[in-house]
Design an enzyme around this catalytic site. Structure first.
Site, PDB file in Angstrom:
ATOM      1  N   TYR A  61       0.998  -1.120   0.020  1.00  0.00           N
ATOM      2  CA  TYR A  61       0.092  -0.070  -0.065  1.00  0.00           C
ATOM      3  C   TYR A  61       0.897   1.214  -0.042  1.00  0.00           C
ATOM      4  O   TYR A  61       0.410   2.333  -0.298  1.00  0.00           O
ATOM      5  CB  TYR A  61      -1.105   0.066   1.174  1.00  0.00           C
ATOM      6  CG  TYR A  61      -2.237  -0.915   0.802  1.00  0.00           C
ATOM      7  CD1 TYR A  61      -3.161  -0.740  -0.108  1.00  0.00           C
ATOM      8  CD2 TYR A  61      -2.358  -2.300   1.251  1.00  0.00           C
ATOM      9  CE1 TYR A  61      -4.289  -1.402  -0.517  1.00  0.00           C
ATOM     10  CE2 TYR A  61      -3.321  -3.073   0.972  1.00  0.00           C
ATOM     11  CZ  TYR A  61      -4.358  -2.515   0.022  1.00  0.00           C
ATOM     12  OH  TYR A  61      -5.282  -3.336  -0.132  1.00  0.00           O
ATOM     13  N   HIS A 112     -14.590   1.252  -1.350  1.00  0.00           N
ATOM     14  CA  HIS A 112     -13.751   0.387  -0.923  1.00  0.00           C
ATOM     15  C   HIS A 112     -12.522   1.238  -0.175  1.00  0.00           C
ATOM     16  O   HIS A 112     -11.298   0.915   0.006  1.00  0.00           O
ATOM     17  CB  HIS A 112     -12.981  -0.193  -2.188  1.00  0.00           C
ATOM     18  CG  HIS A 112     -13.683  -1.410  -2.891  1.00  0.00           C
ATOM     19  ND1 HIS A 112     -13.424  -1.690  -3.958  1.00  0.00           N
ATOM     20  CD2 HIS A 112     -14.910  -1.998  -2.323  1.00  0.00           C
ATOM     21  CE1 HIS A 112     -14.540  -2.850  -4.160  1.00  0.00           C
ATOM     22  NE2 HIS A 112     -15.119  -2.825  -3.354  1.00  0.00           N
TER      23      HIS A 112
END
Ligand code: OAD
Length: 237
Positions: A61, A112
């Site tokens: 990420y 999301h």
């Protein structure tokens, strides 16, 4: 029996996926060279993966965060923002980037989550900016819990589904862009659109076109601005 809500011809619901950000340089998930070709979902995008190897999850990420920071909204994001000159526009996105917001769209619903924020792994209310140079395992919330990306992983609850479905049901036009419609429950939202709405889907490839939608095959950055020009210059449906 309650009556179905009537549609608002001045409201457009735009439902987007990774394909809209592809021309901004952000990888899609599926297809050749998609993110899931090179990373295993269960290792980097599940609560179990986080429990097993949080450093690997953060590395994944952190790279996404850097990519988003370096990317700019493209012609498709900008065209959608321009629709607000004449319509109420609700953007419902599966994307974790902030390119719709940076293009100027004012009502953006994330299903999301978002990579521009981090959140505590033990306190769901604690949110903070996701640092541009990345999160480390030493980054903690005030209660001492590790910080993680504020994104929804497989096995976690999708956010804002109900409100998204409500907007889709009321919109006079529904425009779906750049999603393979393979990840549920988000993908199921296309069927929340009203029978009477004008429904369009733009994508480079699509295995199955949902019922009632016209499919425009091609690049979002080329097709969407043309469509938006037409909608801004013609009367409502
Ligand atoms: P996918 O990668 O599954 O699908 C991308 C879609 O965009 C495909 O239909 C492509 O043909 C199309 N596409 C690619 N480039 C395009 C372009 N320039 N213009 C128009 N279309 C283009 O991405 P999503 O459907 O968004 O979830 O994926 C859904 C979810 O799967 C994501 O939100 C993510 C992922 O796992 C989570 O991580 C929870």
């Amino acid at each position: 029996m309650s009556r179905p809500p009537s549609i608002d011809p001045n409201c457009i619901a735009v439902f987007t996926g990774a394909g809209i950000s592809a021309e901004s340089g952000l990888k899609t998930f599926r297809g050749s060279d998609g993110l899931w070709e090179n990373f295993r979902i269960e290792e980097v995008a599940t609560p179990e993966g986080w429990a097993r190897d949080p450093a690997k999850v953060l590395a994944f990420y952190n790279a996404r965060r850097r990519g988003v920071a370096a990317a700019q909204p493209n012609a498709a994001h900008q065209a959608i923002a321009r629709l607000e000159e004449r319509f109420r526009v609700i953007v419902i996105t599966q994307n974790i980037d902030d390119l719709h917001e940076r293009a100027g769209s004012t009502e953006v619903i994330h299903l999301h989550g978002t990579i521009v924020q981090a959140r505590s792994s033990i306190d769901h209310h604690y949110r903070t900016d996701y640092p541009l140079d990345g999160l480390s395992l030493d980054d903690r919330c005030p209660l001492g819990g590790a910080l993680r990306p504020n994104v929804v992983w497989f096995g976690e609850a999708v956010e804002n589904l109900e409100i998204a479905a409500k907007h889709l049901a009321m919109a006079g036009r529904v425009l779906v862009i750049g999603t393979s419609l393979t990840v549920f429950p988000a993908a199921g939202l296309v069927s929340a659109a009203s029978f009477g709405a004008e429904k369009t889907i733009v994508a480079q490839e699509l295995d199955h076109c949902p019922r009632g939608y016209r499919f425009l095959r091609g690049k979002a950055g080329e097709i969407v601005p043309t469509l938006v020009r037409q909608w801004l210059s013609t009367r409502s449906p």
